[in-house]
Design an enzyme around this catalytic site. Structure first.
Site, PDB file in Angstrom:
ATOM      1  N   CYS A  85       0.861  -1.180   0.000  1.00 21.89           N
ATOM      2  CA  CYS A  85       0.000   0.000   0.000  1.00 21.89           C
ATOM      3  C   CYS A  85       0.897   1.229   0.000  1.00 21.89           C
ATOM      4  CB  CYS A  85      -0.916  -0.002   1.221  1.00 21.89           C
ATOM      5  SG  CYS A  85      -2.076   1.375   1.159  1.00 21.89           S
ATOM      6  N   CYS A 235      -3.473   6.643  -5.075  1.00 23.68           N
ATOM      7  CA  CYS A 235      -3.267   5.195  -4.894  1.00 23.68           C
ATOM      8  C   CYS A 235      -1.873   4.781  -5.395  1.00 23.68           C
ATOM      9  CB  CYS A 235      -4.349   4.381  -5.613  1.00 23.68           C
ATOM     10  SG  CYS A 235      -4.244   2.620  -5.202  1.00 23.68           S
TER      11      CYS A 235
HETATM   12  O1  PYC Z   1      -1.870   3.639  -1.970  1.00 25.96           O
HETATM   13  O2  PYC Z   1      -1.446   1.650  -2.758  1.00 25.96           O
HETATM   14  C1  PYC Z   1      -2.189   2.451  -2.211  1.00 25.96           C
HETATM   15  C2  PYC Z   1      -3.533   2.004  -1.786  1.00 25.96           C
HETATM   16  C3  PYC Z   1      -4.120   0.808  -2.006  1.00 25.96           C
HETATM   17  C4  PYC Z   1      -5.379   0.846  -1.418  1.00 25.96           C
HETATM   18  C5  PYC Z   1      -5.534   2.079  -0.843  1.00 25.96           C
HETATM   19  N1  PYC Z   1      -4.393   2.781  -1.081  1.00 25.96           N
END
Ligand code: PYC
Length: 310
Positions: A85, A235
């Site tokens: 993450c 993300c």
């Molecule tokens: O930042 O990789 C990320 C992530 C995955 C799910 C929520 N954030």
């Protein structure tokens, strides 16, 4: 249980410093599997309402067997584990600095899918070098109820993603409800059609990609996380999957910066390098802020001790 809460581009992380379950011995992947299979009450009680909410990601910190690593981290959201993450790795570094456990500089963190390197370049700014990322399948076409025919790529960035520019809903924060519904339907269709990552791995993230709204940006996304929450940040693992696709399409050279906007407009600066095997190693730079340094209480008689699960 002592926790530090932070957000990275708006996306929350809860770092568990002490009071987590005993996961026994074995590899970190084994311990992560045990967390999910045997301690779902723990995960729900830490992340769900009334102590948290469904967008929250937990980071359970454990000592690493690898002496080059500052810690091991198992990341999980209310419905299960994440492989890696990105936003939570940034949140973890900023939180560990806040409590005086680490100094500024480079730190290696072991995750169930590999070691990542994170450079805390200031108290709130982190650069993460993620695990090698790649595209598994290009231009997969499927029929999605209400959306019609959708074409997209399946890629690994530490989690499995289906990335498509074809969601037909503008990537604007006013459309989050519609985007969430469309991404949920698309994910359901992927599962029904048996479209998977490598070795039959379930695709649990959907990433709608499109043009940026700001003049400095290169792209914007909406990411549906496992369960029903959307990512407030761009993300980190989704950006890694996107970088792998850009690299494989010859659309971005190693070292060239790419500014990725999230659906709420927060940004990461991305780039990648190729390692000795030619694999794409994503670099993700973003900001995280500590928002609480707290002790969670779990009264035996509390009817919602393990979270609200309706
Ligand atoms: O930042 O990789 C990320 C992530 C995955 C799910 C929520 N954030």
């Amino acid at each position: 249980m002592r926790v530090i809460d932070s957000h990275t581009g708006g996306e929350p992380t809860r770092v568990i410093l002490s009071g987590g379950p005993d996961l026994g011995s074995g590899s970190l992947a084994d311990q992560a599997a045990r967390l999910q299979a045997e301690h779902s009450d723990f995960c729900a009680s830490v992340l769900l309402e009334p102590r948290g909410h469904d967008a929250m990601v937990g980071a359970l910190l454990l000592p690493s067997d690898d002496p080059s690593c500052a810690a091991s981290a198992i990341y999980f959201n209310p419905v299960g584990n994440l492989g890696m993450c990105g936003h939570a790795t940034m949140g973890t570094l900023v939180s560990l600095f806040h409590v005086g456990h680490i100094s500024l500089g480079c730190h290696r963190i072991e995750t169930p899918v590999g070691v990542v390197e994170a450079d805390l370049i200031s108290p709130n700014r982190v650069v993460v070098e993620n695990v090698a990322s790649y595209r598994h399948a290009k231009a997969i076409c499927l029929e999605v109820p209400g959306l019609g025919q959708i074409t997209g790529d399946v890629a690994w960035g530490g989690n499995w993603f289906f990335l498509t520019p074809e969601c037909r809903i503008a990537l604007e924060s006013s459309n989050i409800t519609e985007l969430s519904a469309a991404a949920l339907t698309l994910r359901e269709s992927l599962w029904e059609r048996g479209i998977t990552g490598a070795n039959g791995a379930r695709i649990d993230h959907v990433e709608f990609i499109g043009a940026p709204l700001s003049p400095q940006g290169h792209g914007r996304n909406f990411v549906l996380c496992p369960g029903g929450a959307y990512d407030r940040s761009p993300c980190g693992t989704g950006c890694s999957a996107k970088l792998a696709c850009l690299a494989e399409d010859g659309l971005l050279d190693p070292g060239t910066p790419w500014i990725q906007e999230s659906i709420i407009g927060s940004t990461y600066t991305l780039s990648y390098r190729r390692n000795d095997q030619g694999h794409v190693i994503p670099r993700i730079e973003g900001e995280a802020y500590v928002i609480a340094d707290a002790t969670l209480h779990f009264a035996k008689r509390d009817p919602y001790r393990t979270g609200i699960r309706v």
